[in-house]
Design a protein around this motif. Structure first.
Motif, PDB file in Angstrom:
ATOM      1  N   TYR A  86       4.782  83.515  49.541  1.00  0.00           N
ATOM      2  CA  TYR A  86       3.850  84.214  48.660  1.00  0.00           C
ATOM      3  C   TYR A  86       3.160  83.262  47.694  1.00  0.00           C
ATOM      4  CZ  TYR A  86       7.392  84.076  44.946  1.00  0.00           C
ATOM      5  OH  TYR A  86       8.295  83.666  44.001  1.00  0.00           O
TER       6      TYR A  86
ATOM      7  N   MET B 157       0.415  81.677  49.723  1.00  0.00           N
ATOM      8  CA  MET B 157      -0.704  82.619  49.825  1.00  0.00           C
ATOM      9  C   MET B 157      -1.540  82.628  48.557  1.00  0.00           C
ATOM     10  SD  MET B 157      -2.357  84.751  51.611  1.00  0.00           S
ATOM     11  CE  MET B 157      -1.241  84.968  53.008  1.00  0.00           C
ATOM     12  N   ALA B 158      -0.909  82.512  47.415  1.00  0.00           N
ATOM     13  CA  ALA B 158      -1.662  82.462  46.164  1.00  0.00           C
ATOM     14  C   ALA B 158      -2.539  81.216  46.103  1.00  0.00           C
ATOM     15  CB  ALA B 158      -0.690  82.487  44.979  1.00  0.00           C
TER      16      ALA B 158
ATOM     17  N   LYS C 210      -5.582  81.687  48.208  1.00  0.00           N
ATOM     18  CA  LYS C 210      -6.595  82.541  47.587  1.00  0.00           C
ATOM     19  C   LYS C 210      -7.482  81.780  46.609  1.00  0.00           C
ATOM     20  CE  LYS C 210      -4.053  86.896  47.933  1.00  0.00           C
ATOM     21  NZ  LYS C 210      -3.423  88.018  47.173  1.00  0.00           N
TER      22      LYS C 210
ATOM     23  N   LEU D  85      -6.322  80.216  43.725  1.00  0.00           N
ATOM     24  CA  LEU D  85      -5.837  80.193  42.346  1.00  0.00           C
ATOM     25  C   LEU D  85      -5.458  78.781  41.932  1.00  0.00           C
ATOM     26  CD1 LEU D  85      -3.555  83.385  42.308  1.00  0.00           C
ATOM     27  CD2 LEU D  85      -5.904  83.159  41.497  1.00  0.00           C
TER      28      LEU D  85
END
Length: 316
Positions: free
Chosen positions: A212, A215-216, A219, A221
Motif C-alpha cells: 500500500y 501504491m501511494a 499515485k 505522493l
C-alpha cells in the motif's frame, strides 16, 4: 482488549516468579559466605556459626526461598545483613532517585530519537541519513562508562561547569537536582538516543516496503507525505516497542552510570550490597529491576494493540 490485558498481567506474574527463582539461586551459589563477609575474617568459627543461625542461613535453600517469596508478596523485601534495617525503607527513596534520572533522560531522548529517526527515514540514502547512521553507530559502540568519564573530564574537571559527583538528597530543590544530574543524564541520552534512532528508522523503512505504500508512491505522493500520513501511523506499534525497550533499559541499565557518578540510586545501592555480600539487598534490587522491566514491556504490548486495530482483530 480486557482479555489481552489479563493475559499480559498473568504472563508478567509468571515471568517474575521464574526470575525470582533465578535471582535467589544465583545469589545462593555465589562463592564465599555472607556471615564471614559481614563479621570479617577475624571472626571465630563459633561466632560465624551463631550468626548464620541468627540469619537463618543454616536452613535449606528451598525453605529460605519460600520465606523470602512470601515476604515479597506482602511487600517485605527482608532485612539488610549489614545494617539490620528493613530493605524496603532504603530501596524506595533510591528507586525514586533512579526513576528521576531515567525520567529526565527519557524526556529528552524519546522525542529527539523519534524525530531524528523519522528524518533519517525520510532522507534515506542522503547526507542526513548517512550522518545519522555514522553518529548513532559511533555512540552505540562506545561503552557507557567511557562516555561518562569523558564528560567528567571535559565538563567537570577542565571546564568546571558541572560537579563530578551527582550527589542528591531529599531536601534538594528541583532545579538543583537537575543541575547536579545533568552529566549522567547526558551520558544516558547519548546511548539511548542512538539505539532508538536506528530502530525507529528501521521500523519506518520496513513499513515503506509494504504494497500500500508502493501504491501511494505510484499515485505521485511526495515521500514526506507518504511517510507522515501512511507509514508512520502503521509504524507506531514497533516504535512504541522500541521506546518501551529503551525506557526499561534506562531504568534497569543505569547501574554503570550511577556507580561512575556515585549517584544514590538503586543501581549504586545494589553494587554496594554486592561488595558487602548483603544478599537480601541484592535479591530485592534485582527483583525490583526485573519487575520494572516486565511492567514496561507489558505496557508497551498493550499500547501497541490499542493503537493498531489490526493487531486486535488478529487475536480473534
Amino acid at each position: 482488549m480486557t482479555r489481552m490485558i489479563l493475559e499480559r498481567v498473568m504472563l508478567g506474574i509468571l515471568t517474575l516468579f521464574a526470575v525470582s527463582v533465578l535471582i535467589f539461586a544465583a545469589t545462593s551459589i555465589l562463592p564465599g559466605d555472607a556471615a564471614t563477609a559481614v563479621l570479617g575474617q577475624g571472626a571465630t568459627p563459633e561466632t560465624v556459626k551463631a550468626y548464620r543461625e541468627e540469619l537463618g542461613l543454616d536452613r535449606p535453600a528451598i525453605v529460605r526461598y519460600g520465606d523470602w517469596l512470601a515476604g515479597v508478596v506482602q511487600g517485605d523485601l527482608g532485612t539488610s545483613l549489614t545494617t539490620r534495617q528493613p530493605i524496603s525503607d532504603s530501596v524506595i527513596p533510591r528507586f525514586e532517585n533512579t526513576l528521576f534520572l531515567a525520567g529526565f533522560a527519557a524526556l529528552i531522548a524519546v522525542p529527539l530519537a523519534i524525530g531524528l529517526g523519522i528524518i533519517a527515514a525520510i532522507n534515506e540514502g542522503r547526507l542526513v541519513d548517512r550522518v545519522a547512521n555514522i553518529v548513532s553507530l559511533g555512540a552505540i559502540s562506545v561503552p557507557e562508562f567511557f562516555v561518562a568519564y569523558l564528560l567528567i573530564l571535559f565538563f567537570a574537571v577542565k571546564l568546571g561547569l558541572f560537579p563530578t559527583l551527582a550527589t542528591v538528597f531529599p531536601e534538594m530543590g528541583f532545579f538543583d537536582r537537575l543541575y547536579v544530574t545533568i552529566l549522567p543524564v547526558i551520558a544516558l541520552i547519548m546511548i539511548v538516543t542512538a539505539h532508538m534512532l536506528r530502530m525507529t528508522r528501521s521500523a519506518v523503512l520496513s513499513v515503506l516496503s509494504q504494497p500500500y505504500i508502493e501504491m501511494a508512491f505510484l499515485k505521485g505522493l511526495r515521500r514526506r507525505s507518504v511517510i507522515m500520513q501512511h507509514a508512520l501511523p502503521n509504524a507506531a506499534a514497533p516504535i512504541i516497542s522500541v521506546v518501551a525497550l529503551n525506557l526499561a533499559y534506562l531504568i534497569v541499565g543505569v547501574v554503570v552510570i550511577e556507580v561512575v557518578f556515585v549517584y544514590p540510586g538503586l543501581g549504586q545501592y545494589m553494587v554496594d550490597a554486592v561488595s558487602k555480600r548483603d544478599l537480601p539487598v541484592v535479591q530485592g534490587c534485582a527483583l525490583l529491576f526485573a519487575a520494572t522491566f516486565v511492567a514496561v514491556n507489558a505496557l508497551a504490548d498493550i499500547l501497541s494493540v490499542a493503537i493498531n486495530p489490526r493487531l486486535r482483530r488478529s487475536r480473534h
